[in-house]
Structures are given as structure tokens and as C-alpha cells.
Motif scaffolding. Structure first.
Motif, PDB file in Angstrom:
ATOM      1  N   GLY A 101       0.791  -1.223   0.000  1.00 12.41           N
ATOM      2  CA  GLY A 101       0.000   0.000   0.000  1.00 12.41           C
ATOM      3  C   GLY A 101       0.818   1.264   0.000  1.00 12.41           C
ATOM      4  O   GLY A 101       0.292   2.349   0.289  1.00 12.41           O
ATOM      5  N   SER A 137      -0.770   8.666   0.224  1.00 13.68           N
ATOM      6  CA  SER A 137      -0.976   7.387   0.903  1.00 13.68           C
ATOM      7  C   SER A 137      -2.461   7.055   1.035  1.00 13.68           C
ATOM      8  O   SER A 137      -3.294   7.927   1.296  1.00 13.68           O
ATOM      9  N   GLU A 138      -2.785   5.765   0.891  1.00 13.02           N
ATOM     10  CA  GLU A 138      -4.160   5.320   1.071  1.00 13.02           C
ATOM     11  C   GLU A 138      -4.588   5.415   2.535  1.00 13.02           C
ATOM     12  O   GLU A 138      -5.751   5.674   2.831  1.00 13.02           O
ATOM     13  N   LYS A 139      -3.663   5.177   3.426  1.00 17.24           N
ATOM     14  CA  LYS A 139      -3.945   5.265   4.864  1.00 17.24           C
ATOM     15  C   LYS A 139      -3.131   6.411   5.468  1.00 17.24           C
ATOM     16  O   LYS A 139      -2.028   6.704   4.997  1.00 17.24           O
TER      17      LYS A 139
END
Length: 532
Positions: A101, A137-139
Motif C-alpha cells: 500500500g 498514501s491510502e492510509k
């Protein structure tokens, strides 16, 4: 291999008996969810690394966690801004290179920075890369750094904190992409870090971590926490221990200091069980077994005690305040602006209570008493030698004859110091009694001071010897009415300890006093008083 008690490095739930810290992790995650930047400042071996390791896993469903340890950095990494930026890039790359990720180019660029291929790269350039990463970033990203003490004496670390502070302010002010949360762990309080630097001949104070939120999560172990860990052990081994009583007794001696709790349990399980006195685990996990574990801890060298002694040697003000608390019986109020009090709390020696500053736990207290008494031997060597010489007459079939100890001490003290001033006796009488007592019980028993009664007029000494307890009240004579109050109080303590017999050592300056040993019946209790 089954589970065992661990006192080194990280505790892992699948391998070690440990306290359930899920509630603590939940509280810390609430701070992360709010976007707080904060520090976890606790004394040595207080569970910081174990907490961070568990927190990393706890946060993973919702966050991408970058976990660093500054113990991995070398001295040269703090030489200048560029060296520190390269080291940080390298450590971040090693932490995240196998994570999923992450934008594909980020690890490669971190590796390039870490290998020093970008000579023009410093902290500002690294933080631009980190900001870009946060934006893509996805998170949300969380940065955790353990052992920050390794860096706290370096200017480049202050520059690093300043960059974190700037990113934090820009994040909240203009939506700048930055870490959701930053967690720094160590002994020293980075939030109040003050370092003087010389610029143009003037000293300036730099405190770049004033953005940090208060960290109020209690990391000590409660009796309930300890009982939960013991229940898991009991389910595995079926020793028939009284879980609640043993948990409370361990707490009474440790005040929940994580290392000391685990050390007592490890000694019981691995070293005390199987001895002549405690032939199996069933006999070890008892009140007498816990007292034996405490005795062994007080006699051993371990990393925690070595660290505490090092702090006492390095900080004279710390040593003075501890001596005032213990040896002089002074009441010291908690004052956050008192540097010596602040240092003592930061290193875990003391805690703040409504009654003022107190030593953090019984084990620390006794260890410190022993240290100070050893240092004071030069001024009390005669009474110490007498205690050592008289020792055989006080032990009968493994039982301590406290009445004979008091009787002999009264005679010895009067012979050695009877012509000294009243002020001398008030200040040194209790210290000399402990000097006399220590060689008698050393190696077999231990003692501690009841914290609620430690003052300049009265002290209760609790002696553990051969599985039995003895309560001795040491006091300065202040008249009959005061003495009667002392007898009532001692009677209450005997009730608390389930004892029928107690002891009093009175330093009496009344010319009409009757020196020697006197017995007093107080209800169903017998009080043996020695008058000096």
C-alpha cells in the motif's frame, strides 16, 4: 515450549505471560485518531517498547505505521543535518520496504537518500518527501520512534523536532499533508527539552516540542492487571494460588512497576520453585514465596538497579532529595518547578501524592535505604559492627527474636551515643537502628518503611524474616499523650498485618525516663517497648 515470564526486551502475548494492555492501546489510539503528537516518557523498563510494539499491530488496520528505534543510529549520524537526514531515510526505508500500500517510488527514493546519493539532501528535503507520501498514501501515516534519548543531546535532533512542529502547525492551519500522529518514547521528557546553545556570544533556550499533547495513560500495573496475568498462569499450571491475594501482595511491593512485577513472577516460577524451602510451584506461589522473591531482588544486580544507581551518581540534587525523604524523614511537597523533584519523577524514583513526594515503591525504597546506609557506614560503623557481632544471639531456630534485638540495641546505643545532644539523637537515632538491624537480617530477610508514618517524629519499620513479619514503631518521645496515640496507631497496624505482637523503640529525653524493655497490653495486643 510453553509461555514464560519475560523481563528482557519486548513481551509478546503468544510467548510470554503478560498483563493485558488492550485498554491502554485503545486509549492511545484515541490520541492517534485525534491527530495528537505526543511523548511516552517513563522510567527504564516500564514497558515502553512492549507498548509501542503492540500499538504498531493495533493501529495497522487503520494506519500505516513507521516504527523506528534511535538506538540503531550511530554517533556519526548526528554530525550534521545531512548525516541525520540520511540516517533517518535509511531507517524509514528499512521499516517500510516490505509494506504493502505504499506508492512504488517512495521506498526507492528513501533508499537513494539513505545511501547518500543526493548530496544536497537535508531535513527540509526529507520532510518534503514525507509530506508527498502522506498526501498520496491510502492510509494516514503514523510515526513512532523508540529510544529517543539516544538523540536528545544533539542539535540536529532539535532541528528534527522543529520540522515536525512546523509540519504539525501547517497541517492544522492550511491542510498541509503531514503525519496523522507522531509518538516519541524515552526516559527524558522531550516536551520540556531545554538546551542552551551559543549564538553570537549569547545563550538561548530551545524547546521545540511544545505542541505535544499530554500523555495521561497509566502504564503501571494495577492489582487487577496482575491478577489477570496470574490467572493465565494458574490455568496453565494449576498451582492453587490465591490469585487476588498474591496479586495484591506483588502490587504492595512494586506499586505496579512493570519490570518488578514480572521479575517477582519469573523468580517464583523459575528459581524459587524447586528449592529446599519451596520444593514445588504450589509452595512457591504463596505469600512466603513472594517475600522470598522480594528478598532476592533486593540482593541482585540487574539492569534496572544499575541504571538507578548511575542516575544517583550523576545527579547530586537527585541524591540529596532522596536522602532527605528517606533518611531525614522530611515531607517534600510536589513542586513541578523544583528541578530535583522533576528529575526524581522522570527517572521513576518518586511519585506525587496528596501527602507530597513519596518513593515510588517499597522495593526501590529498601534498595535506596541499603545504598544510603552503606554510604553512612563511616559514621556509624561501630553500631553496624555490633549488630553483625550480636546476630547469632537473635536467631533461634530460624526465628528472629525482635525483643532481644531492641533490648540489645538500647544498651549499645546508650553506651556509644548516650552523651550526644538531643538533636543528634533525633536526626540519627533511626538511621543507627537500621544500621544495627541490617547485618542481622541481611541475606535472609528484608525491611521497608511504612510510607504513611515516615516523618521526623515517627517511623514504622516492617521487617520480613523467615516468612514472618514484625512491626516496629520508632519515635521521638513527646510526652505521655503522644505516646498513647502512638500505641493506638501501632495497635491498628498490628490489626492490619494480622499480628498480636508489636514493638516500639522510643528515643526519650525525659530525665525521669525508665530505660530498658517494657511490655504493654493494649486490648488483645502486646506491645514491647524499648526506651533509649
Amino acid at each position: 515450549m510453553g509461555k514464560y515470564f519475560n523481563v528482557t526486551a519486548v513481551c509478546i502475548p503468544d510467548r510470554h505471560y503478560m498483563v493485558d494492555i488492550t485498554e491502554r492501546l485503545r486509549q492511545i489510539k484515541e490520541m492517534v485518531d485525534r491527530g495528537d503528537y505526543f511523548t511516552i516518557n517513563r522510567a527504564r523498563q516500564y514497558g515502553k517498547t512492549t507498548t509501542l510494539t503492540a500499538l504498531e499491530k493495533y493501529l495497522q488496520p487503520d494506519y500505516l505505521v513507521i516504527s523506528l528505534d534511535f538506538q540503531g543510529l550511530e554517533t556519526d549520524d548526528f554530525t550534521d543535518n545531512q548525516s541525520f537526514a540520511r540516517a533517518l531515510s535509511r531507517e524509514i526505508y528499512l521499516s517500510v520496504r516490505s509494506m504493502k500500500g505504499i506508492p512504488e517510488d517512495i521506498p526507492a527514493r528513501l533508499k537513494e537518500y539513505g545511501l547518500g546519493k543526493r548530496r544536497d539532501m537535508g531535513l527540509p528535503e526529507l520532510f518534503l518527501l514525507l509530506s508527498e507520501w502522506c498526501e498520496r498514501s491510502e492510509k494516514p501515516l503514523v510515526l513512532m520512534i523508540d529510544e529517543t534519548d539516544a538523540a536528545s543531546n544533539n542539535q540536529v535532533f532539535l532541528d528534527f523536532l522543529a520540522q515536525l512542529r512546523l509540519a504539525y502547525i501547517k497541517r492544522d492551519k492550511s491542510g498541509f499533508a503531514a503525519f496523522r500522529s507522531v509518538i516519541l518514547a524515552g526516559v527524558y521528557n522531550i516536551r520540556n527539552l531545554k538546551r542552551k546553545f551559543v549564538e553570537d556570544g549569547e545563550h538561548q533556550t530551545n524547546s521545540p516540542w511544545n505542541i505535544a499533547a499530554d500523555f495521561l495513560v497509566d502504564m503501571s500495573f494495577s492489582p487487577k492487571d496482575i491478577a489477570g496475568m496470574l490467572l493465565e498462569y494458574e490455568n496453565d499450571h494449576t498451582v492453587g494460588m490465591d490469585i487476588q491475594a498474591i496479586a495484591q501482595l506483588i502490587f504492595d511491593y512494586t506499586s505496579g512497576y512493570p519490570f518488578l512485577v514480572s521479575r517477582i513472577c519469573k523468580l517464583l516460577d523459575e528459581q524459587i520453585a524447586g528449592t529446599d524451602r519451596f520444593p514445588d510451584k504450589v509452595s512457591a506461589w504463596t505469600r512466603e514465596g513472594v517475600l522470598e522473591a522480594v528478598r532476592r531482588i533486593l540482593l541482585e544486580k540487574n539492569t534496572l538497579f544499575e541504571s538507578l544507581k548511575d542516575k544517583i551518581d550523576r545527579y547530586p540534587d537527585l541524591k540529596r532529595i532522596l536522602y532527605r525523604l528517606l533518611m531525614n524523614g522530611e515531607t517534600i511537597p510536589y513542586d513541578p518547578d523544583d528541578e530535583s523533584v522533576d528529575i526524581a519523577m522522570m527517572f521513576g524514583f518518586v511519585k506525587a501524592t496528596d501527602a507530597g513526594v513519596q518513593i515510588a515503591n517499597r522495593i526501590f525504597e529498601t534498595r535506596l535505604y541499603n545504598l544510603f546506609l552503606s554510604n553512612d557506614r563511616e559514621n556509624g560503623d561501630e553500631i553496624y559492627k555490633l549488630g553483625d557481632r550480636d546476630k547469632p544471639r537473635f536467631i533461634e531456630n530460624g526465628i528472629l527474636n525482635m525483643e532481644k534485638i531492641l533490648e540489645r540495641f538500647a544498651v549499645s546505643f546508650n553506651n556509644l551515643y548516650g552523651d550526644q545532644s538531643q538533636k543528634f539523637v533525633e536526626e540519627d537515632g533511626r538511621r543507627f537502628f537500621l544500621l544495627y538491624l541490617r547485618p542481622i537480617i541481611n541475606g535472609t530477610g528484608n525491611y521497608y518503611i511504612e510510607s504513611r508514618t515516615r516523618n521526623q517524629e515517627r517511623t514504622d519499620v516492617i521487617v520480613d524474616y523467615g516468612g514472618k513479619q514484625y512491626v516496629i514503631e520508632l519515635k521521638i518521645w513527646r510526652g505521655n499523650s503522644y505516646n498513647t496515640r502512638g500505641e493506638k496507631q501501632l495497635s491498628k497496624y498490628l490489626e492490619h498485618y494480622h499480628l498480636k505482637k508489636g514493638y516500639m523503640l522510643s528515643f526519650n529525653f525525659n530525665k525521669k525516663k525508665e530505660p530498658g524493655i517494657h511490655k504493654i497490653c493494649f486490648g488483645d495486643k502486646i506491645l514491647v517497648e524499648a526506651v533509649v
